[in-house]
Design a protein around this motif. Structure first.
Motif, PDB file in Angstrom:
ATOM      1  N   THR A 172     -49.639  11.115   9.185  1.00 11.80           N
ATOM      2  CA  THR A 172     -50.264  12.429   9.088  1.00 11.80           C
ATOM      3  C   THR A 172     -49.257  13.578   9.151  1.00 11.80           C
ATOM      4  O   THR A 172     -49.653  14.739   9.296  1.00 11.80           O
ATOM      5  CB  THR A 172     -51.312  12.604  10.196  1.00 11.80           C
ATOM      6  OG1 THR A 172     -50.710  12.325  11.476  1.00 11.80           O
ATOM      7  CG2 THR A 172     -52.478  11.655   9.991  1.00 11.80           C
ATOM      8  N   VAL A 200     -56.612  14.962  10.990  1.00 14.87           N
ATOM      9  CA  VAL A 200     -56.620  13.837  11.924  1.00 14.87           C
ATOM     10  C   VAL A 200     -58.038  13.600  12.442  1.00 14.87           C
ATOM     11  O   VAL A 200     -58.496  12.455  12.544  1.00 14.87           O
ATOM     12  CB  VAL A 200     -55.641  14.079  13.086  1.00 14.87           C
ATOM     13  CG1 VAL A 200     -55.708  12.927  14.096  1.00 14.87           C
ATOM     14  CG2 VAL A 200     -54.218  14.234  12.565  1.00 14.87           C
ATOM     15  N   VAL A 237     -52.475   6.525  13.751  1.00 17.14           N
ATOM     16  CA  VAL A 237     -51.845   7.602  12.997  1.00 17.14           C
ATOM     17  C   VAL A 237     -50.376   7.676  13.395  1.00 17.14           C
ATOM     18  O   VAL A 237     -49.987   7.254  14.487  1.00 17.14           O
ATOM     19  CB  VAL A 237     -52.530   8.956  13.238  1.00 17.14           C
ATOM     20  CG1 VAL A 237     -53.957   8.932  12.710  1.00 17.14           C
ATOM     21  CG2 VAL A 237     -52.508   9.336  14.712  1.00 17.14           C
ATOM     22  N   LEU A 297     -53.645  11.093   2.190  1.00 21.79           N
ATOM     23  CA  LEU A 297     -53.735  12.532   2.445  1.00 21.79           C
ATOM     24  C   LEU A 297     -53.374  13.399   1.248  1.00 21.79           C
ATOM     25  O   LEU A 297     -53.660  14.587   1.226  1.00 21.79           O
ATOM     26  CB  LEU A 297     -52.839  12.899   3.634  1.00 21.79           C
ATOM     27  CG  LEU A 297     -53.382  12.394   4.974  1.00 21.79           C
ATOM     28  CD1 LEU A 297     -52.259  12.143   5.948  1.00 21.79           C
ATOM     29  CD2 LEU A 297     -54.368  13.382   5.557  1.00 21.79           C
TER      30      LEU A 297
END
Length: 243
Positions: free
Chosen positions: A39, A47, A58, A236
């Motif tokens: 992340t 998150v 993560v 992402l």
């Protein structure tokens, strides 16, 4: 936010399909591979959305970004992995939130992590980062930006982790090398990491994590036997440029 949640859900589904297909092709159970979503550069709001979508692991690579993000998300059922090069002056901070440090590559760092873990009353799982462009006898090593220990240094680091208070030797991590004999040969690199992991487990049976593979090469990592894959961009999106 709804649009972002939908986007993340779609991306996660695509990554899940890739992992599942890679496991099937390798004759492995899907449960054998853990997805870690990297992340870095993305906000705590992402998150939170990932946690809502079922993500439980993560990763971050910069303490100055990770520490406030982990604090903001401390109520979530997440395991935090630190995957970047770790300087000793950041160890005390990292020990407060990281459950796994994947980038242990020198004895000085082991000592600093142990002191910090004892101070915080926590036990940290530690992976030794292996630099596969640093095989014994090879020239042209270029690990300045990525870190990592040479394969022949792994045994001593694992022994030091096992002896250090507050730390556990949990396995190995690597990044596919850009130079050296494995450059452009991700599957061969990950196969080599598995060989080193087998040797490690002979001395430390519980050190069974193998973290390898990212968005572009997770299939090669799963085929080789990785237990954890670190995926950022595929979940992402393309990262914003760091200033």
């Amino acid at each position: 936010m709804t649009d972002r949640r939908t986007q993340l859900a779609q991306n996660l589904a695509q990554v899940e399909e890739r992992i599942s297909s890679a496991c099937a092709a390798a004759g492995r159970e899907r449960e054998e591979v853990t997805l870690i979503v990297v992340t870095k550069t993305y906000p705590a709001s992402d998150v939170r959305l990932l946690a809502e979508l079922g993500v439980r692991h993560v990763a971050e690579n910069r303490d100055q970004d990770a520490a406030p993000k982990a604090a903001e998300c401390s109520d979530l059922p997440l395991s935090w992995h630190f995957v970047g090069q770790l300087q000793t002056n950041k160890v005390r901070s990292v020990a407060n939130y990281a459950d796994v440090v994947q980038s242990v590559d020198r004895l000085k760092l082991v000592n600093s992590l142990s002191t910090a873990a004892v101070r915080t009353g926590r036990t940290l799982d530690c992976l030794i980062q292996v630099a596969l462009d640093a095989e014994s006898g090879q020239t042209g090593r270029n690990t300045a930006d990525r870190g990592g220990a040479a394969p022949e240094e792994v045994a001593a680091l694992a022994d030091a982790l096992a002896e250090a208070e507050g730390l556990r030797p949990a396995g190995l991590m690597t990044v596919a090398p850009l130079v050296g004999p494995y450059a452009g040969r991700q599957r061969a690199a990950f196969d080599r990491l598995m060989e080193i992991a087998t040797d490690l487990r002979s001395a430390h049976p519980a050190a069974n994590m193998v973290s390898a593979g990212m968005s572009a090469d997770l299939e090669d990592a799963v085929a080789a036997g990785a237990t954890h894959v670190r995926v950022g961009t595929a979940v992402l999106g393309v990262r914003p440029r760091l200033r």
